[in-house]
Design an enzyme around this catalytic site. Structure first.
Site, PDB file in Angstrom:
ATOM      1  N   CYS B  78      59.533  98.935 -33.868  1.00  0.00           N
ATOM      2  CA  CYS B  78      59.056 100.308 -33.698  1.00  0.00           C
ATOM      3  C   CYS B  78      58.092 100.699 -34.821  1.00  0.00           C
ATOM      4  CB  CYS B  78      60.229 101.277 -33.579  1.00  0.00           C
ATOM      5  SG  CYS B  78      59.752 102.887 -32.927  1.00  0.00           S
ATOM      6  N   HIS B 171      64.209  98.935 -30.217  1.00  0.00           N
ATOM      7  CA  HIS B 171      65.071  98.817 -31.402  1.00  0.00           C
ATOM      8  C   HIS B 171      66.218  97.842 -31.184  1.00  0.00           C
ATOM      9  CE1 HIS B 171      63.273 102.113 -33.656  1.00  0.00           C
ATOM     10  NE2 HIS B 171      63.206 102.790 -32.527  1.00  0.00           N
ATOM     11  N   GLU B 173      68.025  96.685 -33.322  1.00  0.00           N
ATOM     12  CA  GLU B 173      69.089  97.053 -34.263  1.00  0.00           C
ATOM     13  C   GLU B 173      70.034  98.104 -33.678  1.00  0.00           C
ATOM     14  OE1 GLU B 173      65.945  97.930 -34.451  1.00  0.00           O
ATOM     15  OE2 GLU B 173      65.616  99.819 -35.512  1.00  0.00           O
TER      16      GLU B 173
END
Lengths: 299, 200
Positions: B78, B171, B173
């Protein structure tokens, strides 16, 4: 409210709402009242701005009923910056929240800084696609707000005072109780839920993970880089600065210094460097002399 | 091997958590000294304008450009993608873009938070989709032929690789799926690229 499109895209899910809070971590969210101030905040490295008509220090001075800001003013700020724009709705005022959602703000703060619209109920935040942040003074309040759908918690502090003492009290209370809960056995968790007036599943989650299910930021009284360092070292994951920047003598350098302090909060040498020559901070207020305690609003 | 996570602002803690889950020692990078000691670097999601300014404030912009030029393997998600891109269309004036991957991105190209979404991502050669989470995400508007496009969504690249640079507009994560991180840390970038098949 979560929705799924024909192409399999899901909007407004808890993960998507919490996701933006995760991206704001380690950053500074600044209160602004004009597009020009919003530009100053963005130029200083703010991760988001809170668009409002008066900063808390002025709300406190002026008295009267404080409401959601004029949509024209919010739109003006959205057009001025590329970072996320947040706005405040009164506690329990779900129609102000509907209007803010229609304006496409990125986060709604259901805020005790405005005059509450409902003395018993907060907004049912699950009913919205836009995520909400809510204030809390203790762990029970934080978990009640999360049970209503808040995707970010900010410790309340006492807004508009330039006095960090209440923020510290609230952070220590929330984090201290989280630590105790992680040491509790399973039978004690029922008592914790009763004592905190919070849902048992959320209390269990805190016990297992050692943290809230959503990010926790700090607000209310931050006016120097050292204040930002203090609350970050205590465990806040990002900071909101309300009156502290634009009520100070020289907002732009102070804003930049607080941004750098939030990143380098563990390095006293950098904190010393960025604290130099910032001019007068906002004038502070003693908590005991206040007519209205904003942090007492919310149930 | 030491994997650094650029910890100026954003979701660096979530990246650390995924790396720790994989048994990789992750270290936070805020200073040029810390950057000099890592073998790989993750640049997390966050606000690219803020991260860009903090790179300057912490004296990291030139050292990072040097290490990227030397081929430091880097994963950018991002905001990390924006910083690693060759061009930011309608970017913030003076915003860093290091050109480690030859793509042009538009910030917030998928819209404001109301349009943030999750969607299953079909990754080339993988048996199952990856759960993509897009938060005010940048759109990759174009990619040079030198860029491997590993996944697309509605015709736009969302996961790319060039040399030892891996970028995603979503994302990983935020997902409970470690495959992209595992590929990034397990790949021997010095001997060239081997695409990870997403299963053991």
């Amino acid at each position: 409210m979560a929705a799924e499109s024909m192409t399999g895209r899901e909007t407004g899910t808890p993960l998507v709402k919490r996701g933006l809070a995760e991206m704001l971590k380690g950053g500074v969210i600044m209160d602004v009242v004009t597009p020009d101030q919003a530009k100053v905040a963005e130029d200083a490295g703010a991760v988001a701005v809170m668009a409002l008509e008066r900063v808390p220090a002025d709300i406190r001075r002026d008295g009267g009923v404080a409401r959601m800001s004029d949509p024209e003013m919010i739109t003006g700020i959205q057009e001025a910056v590329t970072i996320p724009v947040m706005a405040k709705a009164r506690i329990g005022h779900f129609v102000e929240a509907q209007i803010l959602e229609a304006l496409d703000v990125d986060y709604i703060d259901e805020s005790e800084v405005l005059t509450p619209a409902d003395e018993a109920h907060h907004i049912d935040k699950w009913a919205f696609t836009v995520p909400f942040v809510c204030g809390a003074t203790n762990l029970g309040e934080a978990l009640r707000r999360i049970s209503e759908g808040a995707c970010m918690i900010r410790s309340k502090g006492e807004a508009g005072t330039g006095n960090i003492v209440e923020a510290v009290r609230h952070l220590r209370s929330i984090i201290g109780d989280i630590r105790k809960i992680t040491q509790a056995d399973s039978a004690e968790l029922y008592d914790w839920a009763k004592h905190l007036r919070a849902p048992l599943p959320l209390v269990r989650e805190v016990a297992e993970t050692g943290w809230l299910p959503v990010p926790m930021f700090c607000a209310g009284g931050i006016s120097t880089p050292a204040d930002a360092g203090l609350v970050m070292q205590l465990g806040a994951e990002a900071v909101f600065v309300g009156s502290g920047i634009f009520k100070s003598a020289d907002p732009a350098p102070r804003a930049k210094a607080i941004v750098e302090a939030a990143t380098n909060y563990r390095d006293p040498h950098i904190l010393a460097k960025v604290s130099r020559g910032l001019g007068e901070p906002m004038p502070g207020l003693e908590i005991d002399g206040l007519e209205t305690r904003l942090a007492d609003r919310g149930w | 091997m030491k994997v650094g996570v650029l910890a100026l602002q954003g979701a660096f803690g979530l990246h650390e958590r995924v790396l720790n889950r994989l048994g990789v020692a992750a270290v936070q990078v805020r200073t040029p000294q810390e950057l000099a000691e890592v073998d790989r670097l993750v640049i997390p999601g966050g606000e690219s304008t803020a991260i860009s300014k903090l790179l300057d404030a912490n004296g990291l912009a030139d050292p990072l450009a040097d290490r990227l030029a030397d081929g430091l393997p880097v994963l950018g998600t991002c905001a990390g993608l924006i910083l690693l891109a060759a061009e930011v269309v309608d970017g913030y004036p003076g915003q860093h873009c290091f050109g480690a991957v030859d793509v042009a991105v538009r910030r917030n190209g998928y819209g404001r938070q109301s349009e943030s979404f999750s969607a299953p991502i079909e990754v080339e050669g993988w048996e199952s989709d990856f759960p993509g989470v897009f938060i005010r995400a940048p759109v990759i508007e174009s990619a040079s032929p030198d860029v491997d496009v590993l996944a697309e969504l509605d015709g736009a690249p969302v996961l790319c690789r060039q040399g030892s640079t891996v970028v995603s507009s979503f994302h990983p994560e935020l997902a409970e799926d470690d495959r992209i991180h595992r590929w990034f840390v397990e790949q021997d970038w010095s001997t060239g690229h081997r695409w990870f098949t997403g299963h053991e």
